[in-house]
Design an enzyme around this catalytic site. Structure first.
Site, short mmCIF file in Angstrom:
data_model
loop_
_atom_site.label_atom_id
_atom_site.label_comp_id
_atom_site.label_asym_id
_atom_site.label_seq_id
_atom_site.Cartn_x
_atom_site.Cartn_y
_atom_site.Cartn_z
N SER A 159 0.82 -1.21 0.00
CA SER A 159 0.00 0.00 0.00
C SER A 159 0.86 1.26 0.00
CB SER A 159 -0.95 -0.05 1.21
OG SER A 159 -1.92 0.96 1.13
N ASP B 198 9.86 5.51 -10.46
CA ASP B 198 9.46 6.15 -11.71
C ASP B 198 10.23 7.45 -11.95
OD1 ASP B 198 7.70 4.13 -12.13
OD2 ASP B 198 5.88 5.35 -12.08
N LYS C 201 -0.78 -4.21 -3.07
CA LYS C 201 -2.06 -3.63 -2.65
C LYS C 201 -2.13 -2.20 -3.20
CE LYS C 201 -4.94 -2.29 1.27
NZ LYS C 201 -5.02 -0.86 0.86
#
Length: 434
Positions: A305, A316, A330
């Site tokens: 999460s 990224d 998740k």
């Protein structure tokens, strides 16, 4: 003149006939209840299913082996309605609602374990650092077969959490199934007041810091910034390890704040859902605690999460090297919605996406460098005696003053040792490029 809904009910008791239309009042956001002529549109409401519900309700009331009151049946119906949506949506009674609030604040009574449902089985996502569960050796991916004498196969997630919470000093027994073990493992734990400090930091070697985030609570972002400032008090950091292993997640805004500690600009995460207020975008601010420090982020199967939000954003934006093993996967966002009776709903309302548009739901974060868990073992006869091994040897002015405790940790935690080695290699390459 009875309403159309009342005519469809199979002669239920008056209470049920009154309750069902009241329950339907919660639906206008999703389904129109009336058309322009104030008629109930038959193609919009599942009236046949409502009729079946009323019939089931009535038969349980008449024929079940024990008498069940209306409130219990209706709450069970609401629990079932939410639990069948996904493993993370739930109906919370007042105790469960309060328990969830306590866990985000960082103090609650229990054993210090984060759990979820995987394929209907109660599974450990991660034990929280320095709690009864972690000290007893409970591991991520352990399946909890029973809590004391209660099998978990028919328990909802919230029911299982409630059983594991309890008064400090009381004992609880877990029956665990672990991959690679032939027989179930019995673990007896003593509940404690769990006061979780979500951030811990230290200097591993001169210039190289270690930052552990065990979960994301309301103040985790501030604690991370303070920890970075403390580590840089004596000298600038040459490298930093951000440890998100076995981090079950937590508050979304805190995850954004932690990523922001390393990013000067750009998108951190965005969410998409059905309603306009579930579509959000979070970007980094210019105020950044460690914008240029070489960074290695450790993740594993217990990183979930909010931990995946941080790892995905840093990956990224190419801000750090992600090392370890694949994360939990998740990628959904839950909102806790209070109800007027002091209870609440935990409802999945959106999915989150990394800056490059990756959904992590059921996929997880793939590390840039895969390093499995392990420890360094020194084989007998493989170590040659050196001057530095002699007791009382003269110390060189440039000899690292690494504590024996830190050296032991680096030997026992192979992933941590490799992260430190990678940071040193990155610094060597940077100096050569100058």
């Amino acid at each position: 003149m009875p309403s159309r809904l009342a005519r469809l009910l199979p002669a239920p008791r008056r209470l049920l006939a009154a309750l069902l239309p009241m329950a339907l009042l919660a639906l206008p956001l999703a389904v129109p209840l009336v058309n322009a002529q104030n008629e109930l549109p038959a193609d919009e409401l599942p009236l046949e299913d409502i009729q079946t519900f009323a019939e089931v309700f009535e038969r349980i009331k008449r024929a079940y082996v024990e008498e069940v009151d209306d409130s219990t049946l209706l709450r069970n119906a609401m629990r079932g309605m939410l639990s069948e949506l996904d493993p993370h949506s739930a109906y919370l009674d007042s105790e469960e609602f309060q328990s969830l609030r306590e866990s985000t604040e960082g103090e609650f009574g229990g054993i210090g374990i984060e759990v979820g449902l995987e394929e209907g089985r109660l599974t450990v996502i991660t034990p929280i650092d320095d709690t009864p569960a972690s000290r007893a050796g409970v591991q991520a991916r352990d399946v909890i077969l029973a809590i004391d004498d209660t099998p978990t196969e028919r328990l909802s997630l919230q029911e299982a959490v409630t059983l594991m919470r309890g008064e400090a000093g009381s004992e609880i027994q877990l029956t665990l199934q672990r991959s690679g073990e032939d027989a179930p493992i019995e673990v007896t734990l003593t509940r404690e007041v769990i006061r979780t400090e979500s951030v811990r930091s230290e200097i591993l070697e001169p210039g190289y810091g270690y930052l552990r985030v065990s979960q994301f609570q309301n103040r985790t972002g501030d604690q991370v910034n303070n920890a970075i400032r403390r580590m840089e008090r004596d000298e600038p950091l040459q490298g930093l390890i951000l440890d998100l292993r076995n981090n079950p997640g937590g508050v979304l805004q805190s995850a954004v704040a932690v990523a922001d500690a390393f990013l000067e600009s750009g998108l951190v995460v965005y969410t998409e859902g059905r309603l306009p207020d579930t579509e959000m975008r979070f970007s980094a601010s210019r105020e950044t605690a460690a914008p240029d420090v070489p960074l290695v982020v450790l993740i594993n199967g217990g990183s979930a999460s909010a931990a995946e939000i941080v790892a995905g954003a840093l990956q990224d934006q190419r801000r750090g090297v992600i090392m370890g093993t694949e994360s939990f996967g998740k990628g959904s966002v839950q909102q806790v919605l209070p109800l007027g009776n002091g209870e609440g709903l935990k409802l999945t309302t959106a999915l989150y996406y990394t800056p490059n548009g990756r959904s992590i739901q059921a996929l997880g974060i793939e590390p840039d460098v895969t390093v499995v868990r392990g420890r360094i073992e020194v084989t007998e006869g493989s170590h040659q005696l050196r001057e530095a091994d002699l007791e009382g040897h003269l110390r060189s002015s440039s000899e690292p003053r690494t504590s024996s405790e830190t050296s032991t940790r680096l030997r026992e935690d192979y992933q941590l040792g490799e992260a430190l080695n990678l940071l040193k290699a990155l610094n060597v390459l940077e100096r050569r490029e100058r």
